[in-house]
Each structure stands twice: as structure tokens, then as C-alpha cells.
Design a protein around this motif. Structure first.
Motif: not given
Length: 355
Positions: A192, A261-263, A283, A285-286, A303-304
Motif C-alpha cells: 500500500g 501511498s494508499s496506506n 496519490l 487518496w484518503g 489512479q495508482a
């Protein structure tokens, strides 16, 4: 009282973030005592520190009662469900002794937990131990509200510590022409974090671009093997885990910070890089857009996908003035948004609300 991972361990997001909280409280003239509940490398670091914390907390509560002072427990929660459980028991213990307990949520795994109906139930049961919840960004607050929590919510982002604030005041100059451009990816190398995506994007980048990967983790052997398979070993440097001195050197010599990162619950690496005047490629994200302002502090891809990542990096490689402008804005942004004194006052308000 602050409880959490011992910063002396130097490993993990909370260990890196806590010095900023200590500095923030000092700047806001709030007295505190730190009690470690975990040490990443010490013997008995997971459970012995946790067990010792109960005695230390009990002593501090009794001392506060004798001196007629108000005391609040400020618990920093990271890691997975086991870490959450340990901190939950500490919060219950404190409240049974008449001490309010605020929980600061640091773990990205909480978002995964809240994505499932059963996970929401588990989270809200464990959160019953807390008097209030503190979250890192507006995205996290919205997620908590959707989860059905009834606890008071406060947004307390990770603050810059003194060193990073000083660095953020030093402008970084971007040369118009350079023979080599350094991209820095610095993180735990695990699922991630997006390190593999950066490697996959490298073949699409000009030969002048070199990638420095700093950190260790379970996926490091896999990443190294992929670099070798792509015949990119001459363009990638692996530093392994780095201490604070090495980290400063890497940031000073980097041109772009890239971490799709998506983590991440927040991303301390982002504000450290922005304090150095580095543009970010990450990214969308979140909570990341709350920390890195798209098209101002850097470029966030939707998008990743390796080609999208490469396009974002190439945009910065080809336009030094854009790198400079984003790096300048990033320094202003972190001083405005993550300044220790400001966040220290917000912590004070959050603690006063439950005391």
C-alpha cells in the motif's frame, strides 16, 4: 499525560510524529509527562512497556490529585487491532481512576476497519473507553462521523517539531539546468505504500532521473528484484533504514518527493519533504489531499497507474519554475497549517473540553 510509542526507537509514524506534539505543547505552555507504551526495538517493547504504563499512569493520577491539578490522558493510537486493544485498556484504566482520556487516531488500518459493518461495531465498542477522539485531518473526521461514533471529535494534525519549522523557513533554490534529478521515495516498504508503483514509472522517465528509495520493510527484497528485472539498477539507490541525520541529508539533496501511498493516515514524510521545499507527487487518496494541496504543493494523481505517475513527474522534471513555485508554496503551507504553536493551542482546547 501523553502515552504512545517511545520516540527514542526512531521507527514508525507515531515515533516520528510525537516530538512535534511535545514541541507543540511546550509552545502552548502546557505541562505534560510522556509515558511510553511501546518500543519498536527494545526487549519486551510491545508488552512490558504496556504493563509498566499502568503503574506509571496510576502514580501520575495520584500525584495530580495530591497537588490538586487537573490531568488528562492523551493516548496516541497506531498500528493494528492489537495496538488499539492495548490503548483501549489504558483508557479504561485511566477513566476508572477519574482521569479523562482522549484518543488520537494515527493508524490507516482504522480506515480499513471502518469499511466493514462488523469493523464499525468493533471500533465503536473499543472507542467507548475514550472520552473523546482526535483525528488528523477533515477526511478522518468525516469518516468517523459516518461510522456512527458519538464521541466528541477534534481535528489535531501532526505538528512540525522545532527542527522542521526552522528548515521550513529556509528557501530552497531550484537550478534551471541540472545533469541529474533526484526523486526521493522514503517510507516503510510494505503493501500500500506505492514504492513498487514508483519503480514501474521509472522506465517512462528521462535518463537524467535517478530514484532514491529510503526505508526497509517486508517488500524490500521484492522491490530490489523488480528493479533488477527492469534493468534499472544503475538508476536506483537503496539506502535501507535511515536515521534523522541521514534523512535530512536525503531531503536536502532531493528534487522531488514521490510517495503514491494508499496506506497512510497522514504522511509525516510529506510535511517533512514540504518543509524542505520539495514538490510532492502522490496519490489522491484518503487524507492525503488534506495534507498535500493538489497543484499547489505538488501533483496528486487520481489512479495508482505507472504512466499517470510518470506523467506527473515529467511535468515537474520539464518545468523547473513549477518545481520552485510548488516547493515555495509547500514551505508556506506547512508553516501555516502544521505550526507547533497553533496545534498546541488546539490540543489544549481539546483537552480542556473533556477535563
Amino acid at each position: 499525560m501523553i502515552v504512545g510509542t517511545d520516540p527514542q526507537s526512531g521507527r514508525g509514524g507515531i515515533a516520528n510524529a510525537l516530538p512535534g506534539y511535545f514541541y507543540a505543547l511546550k509552545q502552548a505552555d502546557i505541562s505534560f509527562k510522556f509515558i511510553p507504551t511501546h518500543h519498536a526495538s527494545a526487549k519486551g517493547g510491545k508488552w512490558l512497556y504496556w504493563l509498566k504504563a499502568f503503574t506509571l499512569i496510576s502514580q501520575e493520577i495520584r500525584s495530580a490529585e495530591l497537588s490538586e491539578k487537573k490531568v488528562v490522558l492523551y493516548i496516541h493510537v497506531g498500528g493494528g487491532i492489537i495496538s488499539f486493544f492495548r490503548k483501549t485498556t489504558i483508557a479504561f484504566f485511566a477513566r476508572m481512576h477519574g482521569c479523562p482520556a482522549a484518543m488520537q487516531i494515527h493508524s490507516a488500518k482504522v480506515a480499513v476497519l471502518l469499511d466493514k459493518p462488523l469493523g464499525k461495531i468493533i471500533f465503536n465498542i473499543m472507542a467507548l473507553s475514550a472520552s473523546s477522539l482526535c483525528v488528523l485531518t477533515p477526511w478522518w473526521k468525516e469518516l468517523m462521523m459516518k461510522s456512527g461514533t458519538t464521541k466528541p471529535l477534534f481535528i489535531i494534525p501532526n505538528p512540525l517539531d522545532q527542527k522542521w519549522e526552522q528548515i521550513a523557513h529556509i528557501p530552497k533554490s531550484t537550478p534551471e539546468q541540472i545533469k541529474q534529478l533526484n526523486i526521493l521515495t522514503m517510507t516503510r516498504i510494505e503493501k500500500g505504500k506505492g514504492v513498487a508503483l514508483v519503480v514501474e514509472a521509472l522506465p517512462y522517465l528521462p535518463d537524467c532521473v535517478r530514484l532514491i528509495i529510503a526505508g526497509d520493510g517486508v517488500l524490500l527484497p521484492t522491490i530490489k528484484a523488480r528493479v533488477k528485472a527492469l534493468q534499472l539498477s544503475h538508476r536506483v539507490d537503496f539506502t535501507g533504514w535511515v536515521d534523522n541525520t541521514q534523512k535530512l541529508s536525503l531531503l536536502q539533496n532531493a528534487d522531488i518527493f514521490c510517495l503514491p501511498s494508499s496506506n497512510d493516515s497522514f504522511g509525516m514524510g510529506f510535511i517533512e519533504a514540504m518543509a524542505h521545499g520539495l514538490p510532492i507527487v502522490a496519490l489522491d487518496w484518503g487524507p492525503i489531499p488534506d495534507v498535500v494541496i493538489n497543484e499547489s504543493c505538488g501533483i496528486l494523481i487520481k489512479q495508482a497507474e505507472s504512466r499517470l505517475l510518470a506523467q506527473a513527474i515529467i511535468e515537474l522534471v520539464n518545468h523547473p519554475s513549477k518545481r520552485q513555485a510548488m516547493g515555495d508554496y509547500a514551505q508556506q503551507w506547512v508553516l501555516e497549517k502544521f505550526k507547533a504553536e497553533t496545534i498546541g493551542k488546539e490540543i489544549g482546547k481539546a483537552m480542556l473540553a473533556i477535563s
